[in-house]
Design a protein around this motif. Structure first.
Motif, PDB file in Angstrom:
ATOM      1  N   ALA A 241      28.356  22.776  33.318  1.00 24.23           N
ATOM      2  CA  ALA A 241      27.410  22.798  32.203  1.00 24.23           C
ATOM      3  C   ALA A 241      28.141  22.908  30.873  1.00 24.23           C
ATOM      4  CB  ALA A 241      26.436  23.965  32.374  1.00 24.23           C
ATOM      5  N   THR A 242      29.461  23.133  30.931  1.00 23.45           N
ATOM      6  CA  THR A 242      30.286  23.197  29.720  1.00 23.45           C
ATOM      7  C   THR A 242      30.890  21.828  29.445  1.00 23.45           C
ATOM      8  OG1 THR A 242      30.854  25.501  30.178  1.00 23.45           O
ATOM      9  CG2 THR A 242      32.263  24.313  28.616  1.00 23.45           C
ATOM     10  N   GLY A 243      30.845  21.390  28.191  1.00 21.95           N
ATOM     11  CA  GLY A 243      31.401  20.093  27.838  1.00 21.95           C
ATOM     12  C   GLY A 243      32.919  20.079  27.925  1.00 21.95           C
ATOM     13  N   PHE A 244      33.488  18.877  27.962  1.00 23.12           N
ATOM     14  CA  PHE A 244      34.934  18.698  28.062  1.00 23.12           C
ATOM     15  C   PHE A 244      35.548  18.432  26.691  1.00 23.12           C
ATOM     16  CE2 PHE A 244      33.757  17.741  32.431  1.00 23.12           C
ATOM     17  CZ  PHE A 244      34.798  18.297  33.157  1.00 23.12           C
ATOM     18  N   HIS A 245      36.828  18.778  26.575  1.00 17.85           N
ATOM     19  CA  HIS A 245      37.645  18.315  25.466  1.00 17.85           C
ATOM     20  C   HIS A 245      38.073  16.890  25.827  1.00 17.85           C
ATOM     21  CE1 HIS A 245      41.224  17.762  22.986  1.00 17.85           C
ATOM     22  NE2 HIS A 245      40.771  18.731  22.205  1.00 17.85           N
ATOM     23  N   LYS A 246      37.712  15.907  25.006  1.00 19.48           N
ATOM     24  CA  LYS A 246      37.826  14.510  25.401  1.00 19.48           C
ATOM     25  C   LYS A 246      39.257  14.100  25.727  1.00 19.48           C
ATOM     26  CE  LYS A 246      36.072   9.948  24.178  1.00 19.48           C
ATOM     27  NZ  LYS A 246      35.231   9.189  23.221  1.00 19.48           N
ATOM     28  N   GLN A 247      40.210  14.426  24.888  1.00 18.54           N
ATOM     29  CA  GLN A 247      41.585  13.994  25.124  1.00 18.54           C
ATOM     30  C   GLN A 247      42.198  14.683  26.327  1.00 18.54           C
ATOM     31  OE1 GLN A 247      42.893  11.380  23.661  1.00 18.54           O
ATOM     32  NE2 GLN A 247      40.932  11.207  22.584  1.00 18.54           N
ATOM     33  N   ARG A 248      41.894  15.979  26.497  1.00 12.17           N
ATOM     34  CA  ARG A 248      42.416  16.687  27.670  1.00 12.17           C
ATOM     35  C   ARG A 248      41.831  16.100  28.945  1.00 12.17           C
ATOM     36  NH1 ARG A 248      41.854  21.870  24.752  1.00 12.17           N
ATOM     37  NH2 ARG A 248      40.129  22.426  26.123  1.00 12.17           N
ATOM     38  N   LEU A 249      40.544  15.747  28.915  1.00 14.37           N
ATOM     39  CA  LEU A 249      39.916  15.156  30.091  1.00 14.37           C
ATOM     40  C   LEU A 249      40.568  13.818  30.429  1.00 14.37           C
ATOM     41  CD1 LEU A 249      37.763  15.046  32.287  1.00 14.37           C
ATOM     42  CD2 LEU A 249      36.214  14.005  30.609  1.00 14.37           C
ATOM     43  N   LYS A 264      34.479   8.590  39.377  1.00 12.37           N
ATOM     44  CA  LYS A 264      33.449   8.121  38.452  1.00 12.37           C
ATOM     45  C   LYS A 264      32.512   9.267  38.154  1.00 12.37           C
ATOM     46  CE  LYS A 264      31.191   6.089  42.494  1.00 12.37           C
ATOM     47  NZ  LYS A 264      30.754   4.829  43.115  1.00 12.37           N
ATOM     48  N   GLY A 265      31.729   9.102  37.117  1.00 13.69           N
ATOM     49  CA  GLY A 265      30.785  10.152  36.795  1.00 13.69           C
ATOM     50  C   GLY A 265      30.237  10.046  35.393  1.00 13.69           C
ATOM     51  N   ILE A 266      29.486  11.069  35.025  1.00 16.15           N
ATOM     52  CA  ILE A 266      28.887  11.188  33.698  1.00 16.15           C
ATOM     53  C   ILE A 266      29.334  12.522  33.133  1.00 16.15           C
ATOM     54  CG2 ILE A 266      26.739  11.346  32.410  1.00 16.15           C
ATOM     55  CD1 ILE A 266      25.433   9.732  34.712  1.00 16.15           C
ATOM     56  N   VAL A 267      29.927  12.491  31.954  1.00 13.93           N
ATOM     57  CA  VAL A 267      30.446  13.719  31.363  1.00 13.93           C
ATOM     58  C   VAL A 267      29.962  13.874  29.930  1.00 13.93           C
ATOM     59  CG1 VAL A 267      32.516  13.727  32.799  1.00 13.93           C
ATOM     60  CG2 VAL A 267      32.569  12.590  30.577  1.00 13.93           C
ATOM     61  N   HIS A 268      29.901  15.126  29.506  1.00 10.55           N
ATOM     62  CA  HIS A 268      29.631  15.449  28.110  1.00 10.55           C
ATOM     63  C   HIS A 268      30.915  15.967  27.491  1.00 10.55           C
ATOM     64  CE1 HIS A 268      25.198  15.087  28.227  1.00 10.55           C
ATOM     65  NE2 HIS A 268      25.381  15.363  29.508  1.00 10.55           N
ATOM     66  N   VAL A 269      31.215  15.494  26.289  1.00 13.19           N
ATOM     67  CA  VAL A 269      32.436  15.901  25.618  1.00 13.19           C
ATOM     68  C   VAL A 269      32.112  16.532  24.279  1.00 13.19           C
ATOM     69  CG1 VAL A 269      33.818  14.141  26.766  1.00 13.19           C
ATOM     70  CG2 VAL A 269      32.762  13.620  24.571  1.00 13.19           C
ATOM     71  N   GLN A 270      32.972  17.418  23.889  1.00 15.49           N
ATOM     72  CA  GLN A 270      32.799  18.157  22.631  1.00 15.49           C
ATOM     73  C   GLN A 270      32.747  17.188  21.453  1.00 15.49           C
ATOM     74  OE1 GLN A 270      36.132  20.662  21.415  1.00 15.49           O
ATOM     75  NE2 GLN A 270      34.716  22.364  21.209  1.00 15.49           N
ATOM     76  N   GLY A 271      31.738  17.350  20.602  1.00 15.65           N
ATOM     77  CA  GLY A 271      31.633  16.530  19.400  1.00 15.65           C
ATOM     78  C   GLY A 271      30.915  15.212  19.588  1.00 15.65           C
ATOM     79  N   GLU A 272      30.472  14.889  20.813  1.00 14.47           N
ATOM     80  CA  GLU A 272      29.764  13.631  21.085  1.00 14.47           C
ATOM     81  C   GLU A 272      28.325  13.949  21.480  1.00 14.47           C
ATOM     82  OE1 GLU A 272      30.876  10.583  20.803  1.00 14.47           O
ATOM     83  OE2 GLU A 272      33.052  10.855  20.597  1.00 14.47           O
ATOM     84  N   ALA A 273      27.370  13.267  20.831  1.00 13.01           N
ATOM     85  CA  ALA A 273      25.960  13.529  21.124  1.00 13.01           C
ATOM     86  C   ALA A 273      25.540  12.940  22.461  1.00 13.01           C
ATOM     87  CB  ALA A 273      25.084  12.962  20.005  1.00 13.01           C
ATOM     88  N   ASP A 274      26.058  11.748  22.774  1.00 13.13           N
ATOM     89  CA  ASP A 274      25.660  11.070  24.010  1.00 13.13           C
ATOM     90  C   ASP A 274      26.637  11.366  25.137  1.00 13.13           C
ATOM     91  OD1 ASP A 274      23.476   9.894  22.771  1.00 13.13           O
ATOM     92  OD2 ASP A 274      24.610   8.107  22.192  1.00 13.13           O
ATOM     93  N   GLN A 321      42.657  21.388  37.174  1.00 11.05           N
ATOM     94  CA  GLN A 321      42.937  20.545  36.008  1.00 11.05           C
ATOM     95  C   GLN A 321      41.662  20.273  35.205  1.00 11.05           C
ATOM     96  OE1 GLN A 321      44.871  17.207  37.856  1.00 11.05           O
ATOM     97  NE2 GLN A 321      46.916  18.047  37.522  1.00 11.05           N
ATOM     98  N   LEU A 322      40.566  20.039  35.918  1.00 12.08           N
ATOM     99  CA  LEU A 322      39.306  19.794  35.216  1.00 12.08           C
ATOM    100  C   LEU A 322      38.846  21.043  34.467  1.00 12.08           C
ATOM    101  CD1 LEU A 322      37.407  17.718  37.923  1.00 12.08           C
ATOM    102  CD2 LEU A 322      38.303  16.870  35.745  1.00 12.08           C
ATOM    103  N   GLU A 323      39.000  22.192  35.093  1.00  7.02           N
ATOM    104  CA  GLU A 323      38.624  23.436  34.422  1.00  7.02           C
ATOM    105  C   GLU A 323      39.446  23.656  33.170  1.00  7.02           C
ATOM    106  OE1 GLU A 323      39.130  26.213  37.589  1.00  7.02           O
ATOM    107  OE2 GLU A 323      37.087  25.939  38.362  1.00  7.02           O
ATOM    108  N   SER A 324      40.719  23.251  33.210  1.00  8.40           N
ATOM    109  CA  SER A 324      41.583  23.407  32.036  1.00  8.40           C
ATOM    110  C   SER A 324      41.210  22.450  30.916  1.00  8.40           C
ATOM    111  CB  SER A 324      43.059  23.203  32.426  1.00  8.40           C
ATOM    112  OG  SER A 324      43.317  21.833  32.705  1.00  8.40           O
ATOM    113  N   ALA A 325      40.467  21.386  31.249  1.00 13.05           N
ATOM    114  CA  ALA A 325      40.064  20.400  30.256  1.00 13.05           C
ATOM    115  C   ALA A 325      38.728  20.709  29.614  1.00 13.05           C
ATOM    116  CB  ALA A 325      40.019  19.002  30.882  1.00 13.05           C
ATOM    117  N   LEU A 326      38.054  21.756  30.070  1.00 12.05           N
ATOM    118  CA  LEU A 326      36.765  22.130  29.473  1.00 12.05           C
ATOM    119  C   LEU A 326      36.982  22.653  28.045  1.00 12.05           C
ATOM    120  CD1 LEU A 326      35.129  23.935  32.534  1.00 12.05           C
ATOM    121  CD2 LEU A 326      34.513  21.692  31.594  1.00 12.05           C
ATOM    122  N   ALA A 327      36.038  22.352  27.190  1.00  3.75           N
ATOM    123  CA  ALA A 327      36.136  22.820  25.809  1.00  3.75           C
ATOM    124  C   ALA A 327      35.933  24.343  25.780  1.00  3.75           C
ATOM    125  CB  ALA A 327      35.098  22.120  24.952  1.00  3.75           C
ATOM    126  N   ALA A 328      36.584  24.968  24.816  1.00  2.00           N
ATOM    127  CA  ALA A 328      36.478  26.424  24.708  1.00  2.00           C
ATOM    128  C   ALA A 328      35.054  26.783  24.301  1.00  2.00           C
ATOM    129  CB  ALA A 328      37.462  26.944  23.663  1.00  2.00           C
TER     130      ALA A 328
END
Length: 328
Positions: A241-249, A264-274, A321-328
């Protein structure tokens, strides 16, 4: 609208002359079980023998003119891809058989230029008894190494004609040339169908039971002649439920453990509305913005699915690795 149609899964099958590509394709078509599979074939020579052999198993074979599919007939390939994507009833899977002297990754890149297609795999057949001779050949060695290096899945063929030490030497060489590729040992051309296509690609159509595997297991087991061809291909998912940091992801997705076929998948990234839709094949990442109105998952939940030959340690590593890419 064309943009609203689900992309067609695409697989490129490569390998040097005589490696067994046509045998792989005919086995795939023989196990299609109702799936619509279109095949683009380019044989190197005046007569397209491969197209004739494959046509005995499928009516949907598109023959490309003589030459290397990635250079001298590149325009014809683009035209053929457009014809497939424009069909009212499109195939469940498109397979492109590269000629034995072409670069399968260059062909895949041509296909990926069209949003109507999504790369599922680059499958390269390897003639085990001839591998060492091909690698050492002064004229074709670099070409064979390039083909192998492009693979997301390597298929060892003609193992029954090789001595056990030769098979082990081949495996060692392949690990050095394509350390991230999943490796399969074919028996009369049989490899797991999920190398080409997974259940989620059917867009609601019922896949054959032998492809689906046990419900809820997230695993497929391929058998031929009663003997496993490879450890089971598995899948697992990661949700947050926490968004990702795009570059780290993106960095994480480019450095998956060896044996991953695709993700594959659908992700939410920090700073992106969609939300962002992503696909990973062989360390190559494609990310595209996905309008929120198309989502059926909870609004801000990221869902990622990984498919391949992965050990529990691999899964744990991907999760960390994915957990480390989550936005703070």
């Amino acid at each position: 609208m064309q943009s609203a149609r689900t992309p067609i899964p695409m697989v490129v099958v490569g390998g040097y002359l005589g490696a067994g590509k046509t045998t792989l394709l005919n086995r795939l078509l023989g196990n299609a079980a109702g799936l619509r599979i279109a095949v683009l074939v380019n044989d190197f020579g005046e007569i397209n023998i491969d197209a004739a052999l494959i046509r005995t198993r499928s009516d949907d074979v598109i023959q490309l003119e003589n030459g290397c599919v990635c250079c001298s007939i590149g325009d014809r390939l683009v035209q053929a891809l457009a014809e497939v994507s424009d069909r009212e009833e499109r195939p469940d899977l498109l397979v492109i058989e590269a000629s034995g002297v072409s670069d399968p990754m260059r062909i895949a890149q041509v296909g990926m230029l069209d949003a109507a297609f999504r790369l599922n795999a680059v499958v390269v057949a390897v003639d085990v008894p001839q591998l060492q001779a091909h690698l050492e050949h002064p004229l074709v060695g670099d070409m064979v190494r390039q083909q192998i290096g492009a693979a997301t899945a390597l298929v060892l063929t003609k193992c029954d004609l090789a001595q056990a030490p030769d098979v082990q030497h081949a495996l060692q060489a392949l690990r050095g040339l394509a350390p991230r590729a999943a490796v399969f040992r074919a028996l009369q051309g049989a490899i797991p169908m999920s190398v080409f296509l997974d259940e989620a690609d059917h867009s609601g159509r019922s896949a054959p039971a032998w492809l689906r595997g046990p419900r809820g297991s997230g695993r497929w087991q391929s058998m031929a002649g009663g003997a496993p061809l490879h450890e089971a291909i598995g899948s697992f998912s990661f949700r947050s439920a926490t968004g990702f940091h795009k570059q780290r992801l993106k960095q994480v997705l480019r450095n998956m453990p060896g044996g991953l076929l695709r993700a594959k998948g659908i992700v939410h990234v920090q700073g992106e509305a969609d939300a962002q839709e992503f696909h990973v094949v062989g360390g190559r990442v494609r990310v595209a913005r996905m309008p929120a109105v198309t989502l059926s998952a909870p609004d801000q939940e990221s869902v990622l699915v990984f498919i391949g030959c992965m050990s529990p340690d691999d899964r744990a590593q991907i999760t960390r690795q994915l957990e480390s890419a989550l936005a703070a």
